[in-house]
Design a protein around this motif. Structure first.
Motif, PDB file in Angstrom:
ATOM      1  N   PHE A   1     -17.940  -1.025  48.205  1.00  0.00           N
ATOM      2  CA  PHE A   1     -19.110  -1.099  47.345  1.00  0.00           C
ATOM      3  C   PHE A   1     -20.045  -2.249  47.727  1.00  0.00           C
ATOM      4  O   PHE A   1     -21.248  -2.070  47.846  1.00  0.00           O
TER       5      PHE A   1
ATOM      6  N   TYR B   1     -17.602  14.221  44.211  1.00  0.00           N
ATOM      7  CA  TYR B   1     -18.702  13.285  43.966  1.00  0.00           C
ATOM      8  C   TYR B   1     -19.735  13.880  43.017  1.00  0.00           C
ATOM      9  O   TYR B   1     -20.422  13.164  42.295  1.00  0.00           O
TER      10      TYR B   1
ATOM     11  N   ASP C   1     -18.092  10.217  38.022  1.00  0.00           N
ATOM     12  CA  ASP C   1     -18.769   8.960  38.305  1.00  0.00           C
ATOM     13  C   ASP C   1     -17.798   7.792  38.380  1.00  0.00           C
ATOM     14  O   ASP C   1     -18.183   6.647  38.249  1.00  0.00           O
ATOM     15  N   ARG C   2     -16.505   8.088  38.563  1.00  0.00           N
ATOM     16  CA  ARG C   2     -15.545   6.998  38.657  1.00  0.00           C
ATOM     17  C   ARG C   2     -14.692   7.183  39.900  1.00  0.00           C
ATOM     18  O   ARG C   2     -14.235   8.280  40.198  1.00  0.00           O
TER      19      ARG C   2
ATOM     20  N   VAL D   1     -26.451  -3.194  47.432  1.00  0.00           N
ATOM     21  CA  VAL D   1     -25.393  -2.223  47.151  1.00  0.00           C
ATOM     22  C   VAL D   1     -25.986  -0.853  46.818  1.00  0.00           C
ATOM     23  O   VAL D   1     -27.163  -0.722  46.514  1.00  0.00           O
ATOM     24  N   ASP D   2     -25.105   0.167  46.904  1.00  0.00           N
ATOM     25  CA  ASP D   2     -25.489   1.545  46.625  1.00  0.00           C
ATOM     26  C   ASP D   2     -25.240   1.805  45.143  1.00  0.00           C
ATOM     27  O   ASP D   2     -24.103   1.871  44.697  1.00  0.00           O
TER      28      ASP D   2
ATOM     29  N   ASP E   1     -25.620   4.403  43.463  1.00  0.00           N
ATOM     30  CA  ASP E   1     -25.046   5.715  43.163  1.00  0.00           C
ATOM     31  C   ASP E   1     -23.523   5.675  43.195  1.00  0.00           C
ATOM     32  O   ASP E   1     -22.867   6.664  42.918  1.00  0.00           O
ATOM     33  N   PHE E   2     -22.979   4.532  43.579  1.00  0.00           N
ATOM     34  CA  PHE E   2     -21.532   4.420  43.765  1.00  0.00           C
ATOM     35  C   PHE E   2     -20.784   4.791  42.480  1.00  0.00           C
ATOM     36  O   PHE E   2     -21.195   4.404  41.385  1.00  0.00           O
ATOM     37  N   PRO E   3     -19.698   5.571  42.620  1.00  0.00           N
ATOM     38  CA  PRO E   3     -19.022   6.079  41.415  1.00  0.00           C
ATOM     39  C   PRO E   3     -18.178   5.039  40.680  1.00  0.00           C
ATOM     40  O   PRO E   3     -16.954   5.121  40.660  1.00  0.00           O
ATOM     41  N   ILE E   4     -18.805   4.050  40.079  1.00  0.00           N
ATOM     42  CA  ILE E   4     -18.083   3.126  39.216  1.00  0.00           C
ATOM     43  C   ILE E   4     -18.905   2.873  37.956  1.00  0.00           C
ATOM     44  O   ILE E   4     -20.111   3.067  37.952  1.00  0.00           O
ATOM     45  N   THR E   5     -18.226   2.407  36.916  1.00  0.00           N
ATOM     46  CA  THR E   5     -18.917   2.100  35.668  1.00  0.00           C
ATOM     47  C   THR E   5     -19.290   0.619  35.664  1.00  0.00           C
ATOM     48  O   THR E   5     -18.849  -0.156  36.499  1.00  0.00           O
TER      49      THR E   5
ATOM     50  N   ASP F   1     -16.218  -1.506  35.493  1.00  0.00           N
ATOM     51  CA  ASP F   1     -15.536  -1.612  36.793  1.00  0.00           C
ATOM     52  C   ASP F   1     -16.195  -2.677  37.654  1.00  0.00           C
ATOM     53  O   ASP F   1     -15.529  -3.471  38.319  1.00  0.00           O
ATOM     54  N   LEU F   2     -17.526  -2.672  37.649  1.00  0.00           N
ATOM     55  CA  LEU F   2     -18.255  -3.621  38.497  1.00  0.00           C
ATOM     56  C   LEU F   2     -17.985  -5.059  38.048  1.00  0.00           C
ATOM     57  O   LEU F   2     -17.714  -5.930  38.874  1.00  0.00           O
TER      58      LEU F   2
ATOM     59  N   MET G   1     -14.683  -6.581  38.998  1.00  0.00           N
ATOM     60  CA  MET G   1     -14.575  -7.095  40.367  1.00  0.00           C
ATOM     61  C   MET G   1     -14.598  -8.626  40.394  1.00  0.00           C
ATOM     62  O   MET G   1     -14.048  -9.244  41.284  1.00  0.00           O
TER      63      MET G   1
ATOM     64  N   GLN H   1     -22.297   4.808  34.196  1.00  0.00           N
ATOM     65  CA  GLN H   1     -22.308   4.685  35.654  1.00  0.00           C
ATOM     66  C   GLN H   1     -23.441   3.724  36.003  1.00  0.00           C
ATOM     67  O   GLN H   1     -24.496   3.746  35.372  1.00  0.00           O
ATOM     68  N   ILE H   2     -23.209   2.865  36.997  1.00  0.00           N
ATOM     69  CA  ILE H   2     -24.140   1.771  37.250  1.00  0.00           C
ATOM     70  C   ILE H   2     -25.543   2.225  37.660  1.00  0.00           C
ATOM     71  O   ILE H   2     -26.494   1.471  37.525  1.00  0.00           O
TER      72      ILE H   2
END
Lengths: 508, 255
Positions: free
Chosen positions: A236, A287, A291-292, B85-86, B88-92, B95-96, B99, B135-136
């Protein structure tokens, strides 16, 4: 889709086409000698496929016991299915990180690049021993990866070109070596079946292959679940990952080695040209669904397993090659998800768009009625209503067009259509008031802040009047210091209708 | 001997052998908020990256509380630019921010309840608590910046390096960041912030670091924010110079 796979999918389709015109005996699973697909044959083959895979065999000659041949057929189909499922799970899981790192083309390159390694492994050992071929393939894959990186970092050639160079050179080298093996009398005796690696065929999976696949699956699963959060951060946000002391190079190398290993053990099922599909299509499908990252991995692995098993079944029933069947099935699933996915599918996008368009049309007509009443200084939009003719004239359209939109107001609770007159409900009037209010405030904002002349401000306001949130509207009004009139000199309506007394006071 | 939160000695950083930062010497006292100011291409982000050891430097050294950064990673929090950063990345959002705890957890260990509580607190502090499960990508630029800051908060570091946190954010976010900086200073944390806006830099930061490839000046804002030093920093850039002059004029007029 944010993953840039358009060209990859196109490439895969091309490769499938190329394979389709080759004689089917080269790559088709030879479960049956029959070639005519009929309804009966599908039913028969389906029954036999599931009996073979799950029940230990089919008593084809009807003698009450399973002969050795029948048992062998069953174990062959079973290991083919297990192999295809393992490939689906492993590639699906690893593919998530590969595609998120935008290394999908790297996977395709590695798939092709292992071919000379297989040939060299065979030449050195002199037989199709699984470990020798796999080690050769691993070596070739890593060499190709190194070549790509070297080209990138030591010349001005960019990565996509470097990938193309490595892919085609290693594939050419591999084809040349295979050609040489089949021509050499000393080498070719054992060589039949080497081109299974080219196109893939789970029917020739032997126990060592299965062990290799199982081991690779366990290693990938283990490493990904142990280092999940590290892979997550490194994929990420590389700068942040390095800032907390994670070694980005180490993560990249781990991913690269895992990728090569997975490709090497998967090519006997899918073939060098199709292995990239297992690394990209299931992750892309997942995908579009979630979204996780954790769910992405699970869904992708499940889709990989499903297309692996389903593809094996389809190939047994329809007498087609297993690799193409798996890939086409996976693509079919992707297509379905692409259309119906709740959040990211095109169907939901179209529906969202249409409901927005409907709201816009409804609000426009309400606002038109409100403006007419305002102009004529009467407040009976809610009692007598406004004729559609008047609205049509104000909106510069035919009465029919207005009537068509007015009909769409039915069921909204905002207005009624009575004797060709639009009668607004209290809610409808409130809605209309808000639209007009937003419109005029925005016009004022554009002319004051963006210094647009009055004849430039209408189109922008016509857009924004349907989107502005309550907070933004409030902020805008405060920013403009609670203005009374818009740039055209028209009054900006209050958020609530005035009482009779307020109105008289304002008029006075 | 005083141990500075951040001490840089004779640092030179090069890209492809072409130096972009020359002989930087710097000792930042504890508990101050430092604005790093300079024209485009002055090496502001490069300086932060060099401190974090994300770039190799040609000469010099960097110390955090007297030790090299490799031994002090837990004491330093880094906030990259939002564009890196992207989204669209699949994290909430949660989650971010989580980190931020990874550095302390180390390999093999899963976040515990305590870590999750720290994450929730950090989210509340930047006013993003109600967005935790989004989602971010579904956030505005300012909100994205705020969750980046929440991640930094979750790191519980002593020294923070922030790369352009004010770039393209709304008024609410700007205020949230400023409040956060004040709070950090009160807690004796040391913060270095790359910033573009000269006028805002004068208001927000205790110390200013003026750079343009070389260190032009470093010191308390009121001493460093002078026409002469700014002219030196921005060299021939006339438009920026005039903007700087305007900023000085404006603030003089106000006080």
């Amino acid at each position: 889709m944010a993953l840039k796979k358009g060209h990859l999918v196109a490439l895969l389709l091309l490769e499938i086409t190329v394979m389709a015109v080759r004689p089917p005996s080269v790559h088709a699973v030879q479960f049956s000698r029959e070639r005519d697909v009929t309804w009966d044959s599908i039913v028969r083959e389906t029954r036999s496929f599931f009996a073979n895979v799950f029940l230990g065999g089919v008593d084809e000659d009807g003698d009450g016991t399973l002969s050795n041949g029948e048992r062998a057929n069953s174990s062959l189909l079973r290991s083919a299915s297990v192999a295809a499922v393992l490939v689906g799970v492993t590639c699906g899981l690893l593919g998530c990180f590969i595609t998120l790192r935008r290394m999908a083309m790297f996977g395709d390159m590695l798939g092709h690049a292992v071919l000379p390694g297989i040939a060299v492994g065979y030449i050195l050992v002199g037989s199709k021993s699984t470990p020798a071929l796999l080690l050769g393939a691993l070596g070739a894959g890593l060499l190709a990866a190194a070549l790509t990186k070297t080209i990138c970092s030591w010349s001005r050639v960019k990565e996509d070109a470097a990938l193309g160079i490595s892919l085609s050179f290693f594939y050419a080298l591999g084809s040349w070596l295979l050609f040489w093996i089949t021509r050499d009398p000393a080498l070719r005796t054992e060589a039949s079946g080497l081109d299974e690696y080219l196109f893939g065929n789970p029917a020739v999976i032997n126990p060592p292959d299965l062990w290799a696949l199982g081991l690779a699956a366990a290693v990938v699963l283990g490493i990904v679940s142990i280092g999940f959060k590290e892979f997550l951060v490194c994929t990420f946000d590389q700068g942040f990952a390095a800032s907390i002391g994670l070694n980005r190079g180490k993560a990249d190398t781990t991913l690269l080695v895992l990728l090569t290993v997975v490709i090497v053990v998967s090519i006997k099922v899918l073939g060098v040209v199709l292995v990239a599909a297992a690394l990209t299509i299931p992750p892309a499908t997942a995908y579009l669904l979630t979204d996780r990252l954790k769910r992405l991995c699970l869904v992708s692995a499940a889709i990989g397993a499903l297309s692996g098993f389903g593809g094996t079944y389809l190939s047994a029933v329809l007498y087609i090659g297993t690799g193409p069947a798996i890939v086409c099935l996976a693509f079919g699933l992707l297509l379905v998800v692409f259309v119906v996915s709740p959040r990211h599918g095109i169907l939901s996008r179209i529906l969202r768009h249409r409901s927005l368009a409907l709201r816009t049309a409804r609000e426009n007509i309400l606002a038109a009625a409100f403006r007419i009443c305002e102009r004529e200084k009467r407040s009976e939009a809610t009692s007598v209503g406004v004729t559609l003719e008047n609205i049509a004239a104000a909106r510069n359209e035919s009465v029919e067009a207005t009537r068509a939109i007015a009909r769409k107001l039915r069921g909204s609770g905002w207005a009624l259509l009575r004797d060709d007159r639009l009668v607004l409900t209290v809610e409808g009037e409130e809605r209309a008031r808000r639209v007009v209010r937003t419109h005029r405030l925005w016009e004022l904002f554009l002319s004051q802040e963006a210094r647009l002349p009055p004849d430039h401000v209408h189109p922008g306001a016509e857009e924004i009047e349907h989107y502005m949130t309550d907070e933004a509207l409030e902020e805008l009004e405060k920013f403009l210091n609670h203005p009374r009139t818009d740039p055209h000199g028209r009054a900006i309506p209050d958020s609530k209708p005035r009482t009779g007394r307020e109105q008289r006071e304002a008029d006075a | 001997m005083i141990q500075y939160p951040l001490e840089i000695h004779d640092l030179t950083v090069s890209y492809n052998r072409k130096p972009v930062l020359w002989n930087i010497d710097l000792a930042v006292p504890e508990g101050v908020v430092v604005g790093i100011v300079g024209p485009n291409g002055a090496g502001k982000s490069t300086l932060l990256k060099a401190v974090m050891n994300l770039l190799r430097f040609s000469s010099g050294w960097v110390k955090i509380y007297g030790k090299p950064i490799s031994e002090q990673r837990g004491l330093v929090g880094y906030v990259p630019q939002r564009e890196e950063v992207d989204w669209d990345f699949p994290i909430t959002v949660r989650d971010l921010v989580l980190m931020g705890r990874y550095g302390r957890l180390g390999l093999f260990r899963r976040p515990r309840r305590e870590d999750h509580e720290i994450v929730e607190r950090a989210l509340e502090k930047v006013g993003m608590g109600s967005f935790a499960d989004r989602q971010i990508g579904n956030l505005s630029g300012g909100q994205q910046q705020r969750i980046f800051l929440a991640r930094a908060l979750a790191q519980e570091s002593r020294v923070y390096l922030m790369d352009e946190p004010f770039a393209g954010v709304d008024a609410t976010t700007e205020k949230a960041i400023v409040d956060l900086l004040i709070e950090m200073r009160n807690e004796k944390r040391t913060v270095l912030v790359v910033n573009h806006d000269l006028q805002a830099s004068r208001e927000y930061f205790d110390y200013l670091l003026l750079i343009n490839r070389r260190l032009v000046a470093f010191g308390p804002t009121e001493e460093v924010f002078t026409e002469e030093l700014l002219r030196k920093t921005y060299g021939g850039h006339l438009t920026i110079l005039s903007r700087a002059a305007e900023a000085i004029g404006e603030s003089r007029g106000r006080s």
